[in-house]
Design a protein around this motif. Structure first.
Motif, PDB file in Angstrom:
ATOM      1  N   THR A   9       0.852  -0.978  -0.057  1.00 18.21           N
ATOM      2  CA  THR A   9       0.189  -0.103  -0.005  1.00 18.21           C
ATOM      3  C   THR A   9       0.859   1.192   0.066  1.00 18.21           C
ATOM      4  O   THR A   9       1.096   1.743  -1.001  1.00 18.21           O
ATOM      5  CB  THR A   9      -1.168   0.074   1.380  1.00 18.21           C
ATOM      6  OG1 THR A   9      -0.099  -0.362   2.514  1.00 18.21           O
ATOM      7  CG2 THR A   9      -1.963  -1.052   1.206  1.00 18.21           C
ATOM      8  N   GLY A  10       1.176   1.630   1.084  1.00 18.33           N
ATOM      9  CA  GLY A  10       2.083   2.812   1.181  1.00 18.33           C
ATOM     10  C   GLY A  10       1.331   4.148   1.347  1.00 18.33           C
ATOM     11  O   GLY A  10       0.080   4.206   0.829  1.00 18.33           O
ATOM     12  N   GLN A  36       2.760  12.817 -14.116  1.00 16.39           N
ATOM     13  CA  GLN A  36       2.992  12.910 -12.597  1.00 16.39           C
ATOM     14  C   GLN A  36       2.773  11.532 -11.958  1.00 16.39           C
ATOM     15  O   GLN A  36       2.034  10.771 -12.430  1.00 16.39           O
ATOM     16  CB  GLN A  36       2.138  13.871 -11.960  1.00 16.39           C
ATOM     17  CG  GLN A  36       0.476  13.717 -12.086  1.00 16.39           C
ATOM     18  CD  GLN A  36      -0.236  15.024 -11.588  1.00 16.39           C
ATOM     19  OE1 GLN A  36       0.303  15.650 -10.742  1.00 16.39           O
ATOM     20  NE2 GLN A  36      -1.377  15.308 -12.095  1.00 16.39           N
ATOM     21  N   GLN A  37       3.306  11.224 -10.725  1.00 12.23           N
ATOM     22  CA  GLN A  37       2.895   9.942 -10.193  1.00 12.23           C
ATOM     23  C   GLN A  37       1.572   9.933  -9.507  1.00 12.23           C
ATOM     24  O   GLN A  37       1.413  10.910  -8.558  1.00 12.23           O
ATOM     25  CB  GLN A  37       3.972   9.733  -9.081  1.00 12.23           C
ATOM     26  CG  GLN A  37       3.942   8.349  -8.454  1.00 12.23           C
ATOM     27  CD  GLN A  37       4.744   8.149  -7.554  1.00 12.23           C
ATOM     28  OE1 GLN A  37       6.127   8.629  -7.357  1.00 12.23           O
ATOM     29  NE2 GLN A  37       4.710   7.192  -6.277  1.00 12.23           N
ATOM     30  N   TYR A  38       0.786   8.880  -9.634  1.00  7.54           N
ATOM     31  CA  TYR A  38      -0.744   8.608  -8.859  1.00  7.54           C
ATOM     32  C   TYR A  38      -0.333   7.620  -7.984  1.00  7.54           C
ATOM     33  O   TYR A  38      -1.016   7.663  -6.812  1.00  7.54           O
ATOM     34  CB  TYR A  38      -1.639   8.426 -10.000  1.00  7.54           C
ATOM     35  CG  TYR A  38      -2.083   9.645 -10.863  1.00  7.54           C
ATOM     36  CD1 TYR A  38      -3.037  10.595 -10.271  1.00  7.54           C
ATOM     37  CD2 TYR A  38      -1.443   9.947 -12.071  1.00  7.54           C
ATOM     38  CE1 TYR A  38      -3.244  11.795 -11.011  1.00  7.54           C
ATOM     39  CE2 TYR A  38      -1.673  11.192 -12.913  1.00  7.54           C
ATOM     40  CZ  TYR A  38      -2.804  12.088 -12.186  1.00  7.54           C
ATOM     41  OH  TYR A  38      -3.061  12.875 -12.935  1.00  7.54           O
ATOM     42  N   ALA A  39       0.061   6.456  -8.289  1.00  9.54           N
ATOM     43  CA  ALA A  39       0.198   5.409  -7.224  1.00  9.54           C
ATOM     44  C   ALA A  39       1.268   5.559  -6.272  1.00  9.54           C
ATOM     45  O   ALA A  39       2.268   6.096  -6.327  1.00  9.54           O
ATOM     46  CB  ALA A  39       0.271   4.174  -8.399  1.00  9.54           C
ATOM     47  N   VAL A  44       3.568   0.491  -5.408  1.00  9.27           N
ATOM     48  CA  VAL A  44       2.961  -0.142  -6.620  1.00  9.27           C
ATOM     49  C   VAL A  44       3.200   0.755  -7.780  1.00  9.27           C
ATOM     50  O   VAL A  44       2.401   0.451  -8.790  1.00  9.27           O
ATOM     51  CB  VAL A  44       1.726  -0.509  -6.142  1.00  9.27           C
ATOM     52  CG1 VAL A  44       1.407  -1.555  -5.253  1.00  9.27           C
ATOM     53  CG2 VAL A  44       0.760   0.783  -5.978  1.00  9.27           C
ATOM     54  N   ARG A  45       4.114   1.545  -7.717  1.00  7.87           N
ATOM     55  CA  ARG A  45       4.242   2.621  -8.850  1.00  7.87           C
ATOM     56  C   ARG A  45       4.577   2.012 -10.196  1.00  7.87           C
ATOM     57  O   ARG A  45       3.677   2.374 -10.935  1.00  7.87           O
ATOM     58  CB  ARG A  45       5.459   3.485  -8.421  1.00  7.87           C
ATOM     59  CG  ARG A  45       5.697   4.497  -9.576  1.00  7.87           C
ATOM     60  CD  ARG A  45       6.989   5.499  -9.066  1.00  7.87           C
ATOM     61  NE  ARG A  45       6.934   6.713 -10.079  1.00  7.87           N
ATOM     62  CZ  ARG A  45       8.067   7.653 -10.063  1.00  7.87           C
ATOM     63  NH1 ARG A  45       8.576   7.629  -8.988  1.00  7.87           N
ATOM     64  NH2 ARG A  45       8.075   8.563 -11.024  1.00  7.87           N
TER      65      ARG A  45
END
Length: 450
Positions: A373-374, A410-413, A417-418
């Motif tokens: 998760t993170g 841009q980063q969403y996850a 789990v990127r």
């Protein structure tokens, strides 16, 4: 119509020789407590009990509309009222009667009330067959209580009965009889003198088949029992065997237990046949479920699941179609619901198939349960509350509508789990478009698309 000399003679003959009447007529309840099912309408103080004289006064019974499927007891209830009440009872059928007959009954009711103080109960069967003008002719009599109307209909009264008549009547909904209701009715018919008088026994498999045939319809159950009993007596047999039931009602016993393994096996076979695009096998299993008296809502729910699980985005119209079918089934019920279920089954079986959505959510759930998760990236967090900016929340977020193409790099996850990919679209049906789009979108999100 009121009984004439011929009707009275026929009734007298039936009284002296009950066997001259069909079993369904002989087993017709004589009092409300003998009515099968419909417990919700027969509680103390309920309108039907007040109608037969259990209560009254200034809060006496008003006219009622009985709405329910065939064989649930609408006509039976009216006849119980006719036996139990001291009121004048007149019966009409909307199939054969018209405004002239209705007015004659109303005129007779007014004369009986004024001359003898005798109230009139008018039973009108199949009221949905009356036109608006014909239904209008009932309004003065109902409103002024010149008659107490008991009207029966198998169709939704909100569509088939005029609003003024509905507003002046109590609408009572009759429910399909349960297997337990019908089982008790069959056993009484076997044992009671007015029925078969204990002349025959009914094995469990034969009883189960009669219940399946009946489909919640008491008249159908008793008619089938009478036919099977007659055949068994002709053969000199002491019990009504399953083969005898099958022969007399011309319908094979489907090996299907709604509460056992067959329930799940046949339902599973239906879904797997749809998944395998075998429309003919799917229709076969659907027919078995319908013939066994399966709840149409259960079938509709399975079709909705199939639309998402096995078709998904290969045919985005599949789920809305299945949902529409479920809504229609809930509104109309059997037997017409069989057509709706067949419509949906055929469409789903012949639709292109994809389980990509099923696999995608399954993989995502598995990772979440493993603890992948993170924290949510800071720029995606809620920035509407006071102090959010000081925490760095929502800072650096790029609003996609402000960039060409509507996709911001841009980063969403979360970091954990990127780089994982859950959705892997197929090239089947409409999902081929998603297969082309998803790769381009992923490139843009990484900043590789220029």
């Amino acid at each position: 119509m009121e009984p004439d000399l011929f009707t009275a003679a026929a009734e007298d003959r039936q009284e002296k020789d009950p066997s001259s009447s069909p079993l369904a007529v002989r087993m017709r309840p004589r009092v409300l407590d003998e009515v099968a099912g419909q417990r919700h309408l027969l509680k103390p103080g309920a309108p039907l009990r007040r109608l037969v004289g259990e209560g009254g006064g200034p809060a006496g019974p008003s006219s009622v509309i009985l709405w329910g499927p065939p064989g649930t007891g609408k006509t039976t209830l009216a006849h119980v009222v006719s036996k139990a009440t001291n009121k004048r009872f007149v019966e009409l059928s909307a199939i054969t009667a018209g405004v002239k007959e209705v007015r004659a009954v109303i005129d007779g009711a007014r004369r009986a009330s004024g001359g003898y103080g005798k109230e009139t109960v008018l039973f009108l069967d199949e009221i949905h067959r009356f036109s608006k003008a014909q239904q209008d002719s009932l309004l003065p009599a109902v409103e002024n209580r010149w008659v107490t109307l008991i009207a029966a209909t198998t169709e939704n009264p909100y569509f088939s009965i005029i609003s003024p008549l509905l507003s002046r009547s109590l609408l009572l909904t009759l429910e399909p009889l349960t297997d337990d209701d019908l089982r008790g009715l069959l056993r009484r018919a076997l044992s009671e003198e007015r029925g078969l008088g204990g002349a025959l026994t009914l094995p469990e498999d034969s009883e189960a088949h009669l219940l399946r045939i009946a489909g919640g319809d008491a008249r159908r159950a008793l008619t089938a029992l009478e036919a099977a009993a007659g055949a068994a007596l002709d053969k000199g047999e002491a019990e009504i065997a399953l083969t005898t039931v099958e022969e007399t009602v011309d319908r094979a016993a489907v090996m299907y237990d709604r509460d056992g393994d067959q329930h799940y096996d046949v339902a599973s076979a239906l879904i797997k046949s749809i998944r395998g695009s075998d429309v003919d096998a799917a229709l076969h299993y659907l027919a078995r479920m319908i013939d066994a008296g399966e709840d149409p809502r259960f079938i509709a729910r399975r079709l909705m699941i199939s639309a998402s699980e096995d078709i998904g985005l290969a045919d985005p119209a599949a789920l809305p179609l299945a949902v529409a079918a479920a809504q229609a089934v809930a509104m109309i019920g059997f037997p017409e619901a069989a057509l709706t279920l067949a419509h949906a089954t055929i469409a789903l079986a012949l639709a292109p198939k994809s389980n990509a959505a099923t696999t995608a959510i399954g993989a995502a759930l598995e990772d979440v349960r493993k603890g992948l998760t993170g924290p949510v990236p800071a720029h995606l967090r809620d920035g509407h509350y006071k102090g959010a900016a000081k925490l760095g929340h929502a800072q650096g977020y790029v609003y996609p509508h402000d960039v060409p193409g509507g996709i911001a790099a841009q980063q969403y996850a979360p970091d954990a789990v990127r780089d994982l990919r859950y959705y892997e679209p197929t090239r089947y049906g409409a999902e081929a478009r998603y297969a082309d789009v998803v790769e381009k979108v992923r490139e843009r999100l990484r900043g590789d698309g220029g």
